[in-house]
Design an enzyme around this catalytic site. Structure first.
Site, PDB file in Angstrom:
ATOM      1  CG  HIS A 246      -2.673   0.240  -7.493  1.00 43.94           C
ATOM      2  ND1 HIS A 246      -3.199   0.839  -6.376  1.00 43.94           N
ATOM      3  CD2 HIS A 246      -2.673  -1.096  -7.218  1.00 43.94           C
ATOM      4  CE1 HIS A 246      -3.512  -0.077  -5.466  1.00 43.94           C
ATOM      5  NE2 HIS A 246      -3.198  -1.263  -5.957  1.00 43.94           N
TER       6      HIS A 246
ATOM      7  CD  GLU B  87      -2.512   4.108  -6.071  1.00 42.90           C
ATOM      8  OE1 GLU B  87      -3.529   3.552  -6.539  1.00 42.90           O
ATOM      9  OE2 GLU B  87      -1.618   3.487  -5.474  1.00 42.90           O
TER      10      GLU B  87
ATOM     11  NE  ARG C 259      -4.349  -0.730  -0.291  1.00 43.92           N
ATOM     12  CZ  ARG C 259      -4.615  -1.523  -1.324  1.00 43.92           C
ATOM     13  NH1 ARG C 259      -3.664  -1.810  -2.184  1.00 43.92           N
ATOM     14  NH2 ARG C 259      -5.825  -2.014  -1.520  1.00 43.92           N
TER      15      ARG C 259
END
Length: 346
Positions: free
Chosen positions: A307, A288, A259
């Site tokens: 991601h 993000e 994370r």
């Protein structure tokens, strides 16, 4: 148009009568989510998909819901409102993703003090993330940028080629993703040192050594490749920071596939810019998409992905497989397949 079988107010008019005996599962998700395209036909289950509380309220079988599935970017605020309407009968909440940090407030409010299980997509995406970690390790170990530059410049550069055999992978966190990384590392002949919250649980023989959080500096100082797979919790925010990066070897590489909130990005930028460590590979970030003004962009010794290290062609199928395993466990009265430790947040 909504994906096949994604029920809304119109589709439901044709199906409700035929499926009154079906278990109701509410899905909090945009109806155009690609994850819904791979939704399995599960005997005895009626799905209702929405991302708006008013649409959920219009569903005639709302109060019969057995459980809720949230598929990011499903609206977490809707989940909170929805649970208030179904909590008397609902028995289960499932997160399609492995990370449940976005559900922390909901979990604390609605699930922490009861026995209702929260499950997640743990294990569905571990192999692809392990492959990503190993790819980035080889990128730096084999000097891929140098090879590519030599190829473009027609330069015959007979440099000494390094190997990963005998090098040490340091795993920060030791969940399912870390175990997948350890298996690949061992296949390459690497040593593995693992850092986990409860070292007494061991590593099932996958690591050469395991230490607790109090000994985290040993992992950062001894590893050639530090791979962080930590979940995002209050305890792990900025877990990898200035002290940890300063302890790393100048030849070491930092990789984050856990994370984004677990890494102090300013501290990492500093050691990369000053070349205090060899490099880094990041698939997750505090914010993000990573803002264009982030100083991490443009550094010559970093790999940045959006991601998507686990966003594979079979991503949705794998996620639904885990959901089905948990559904079967629930209806059969067995332990859930991927239970989340609600107090710990992972």
């Amino acid at each position: 148009p909504p994906p096949p079988h994604a029920e809304d107010g119109h589709a439901r008019a044709h199906t409700t009568c035929a499926r009154m005996d079906a278990a109701v599962v509410l899905v909090v998700s945009p109806k155009d989510s690609k994850q819904l395209l791979c939704r399995p036909e599960v005997k005895g289950v009626e799905f209702f998909v929405a991302n708006d509380i008013e649409e959920f309220k219009s569903y005639g079988r709302l109060k019969e819901a057995l459980g809720v599935l949230i598929i990011p970017p499903g609206n977490v605020n809707v989940l909170d409102q929805l649970w208030e309407l179904i909590k008397d009968k609902a028995k289960w909440v499932h997160s399609f993703f492995a990370g449940v940090d976005s559900l922390a407030a909901f979990t604390k409010k609605h699930l922490l003090n009861n026995s209702i299980p929260l499950t997640n997509g743990r294990g569905a995406f571990s192999s692809s993330l392990a492959e990503y970690a190993m790819t980035t390790i080889l990128h730096f170990n084999k000097q891929i940028p140098r090879i590519m530059a030599n190829t473009q410049d027609a330069k015959w550069d007979k440099f000494v080629m390094d190997t990963v055999k005998g090098k040490t992978m340091g795993l920060v966190g030791f969940g399912d993703i870390a175990r997948a990384c350890a298996r690949l590392a061992k296949a390459f002949g690497m040593k593995v040192i693992a850092l986990r919250r409860s070292p007494e649980k061991g590593t099932q023989g996958l690591a050469d050594k395991v230490v607790g959080f109090a000994s985290r500096m040993e992992v950062f100082s001894s590893a050639d490749f530090v791979v962080s797979v930590l979940p995002g919790t209050e305890e792990t925010k900025n877990f990898c920071g200035e002290k940890e990066f300063s302890a790393m070897k100048s030849s070491a590489v930092f990789i984050n596939i856990g994370r984004g909130v677990t890494v102090d990005e300013d501290a990492l930028h500093k050691v990369l810019k000053e070349k205090k460590i060899l490099g880094a590979a990041l698939d997750v970030f505090w914010k993000e998409p990573l803002p264009k003004e982030s100083p991490l962009w443009g550094l010559e010794n970093i790999l940045i992905t959006a991601h998507n290290a686990d966003f594979t062609t079979d991503y949705a199928e794998l996620g639904w497989k885990v959901w089905v395993e948990n559904y079967n466990a629930l209806v059969e009265g067995k332990p859930m397949a991927t239970p989340v430790q609600k107090a710990a947040g992972y």
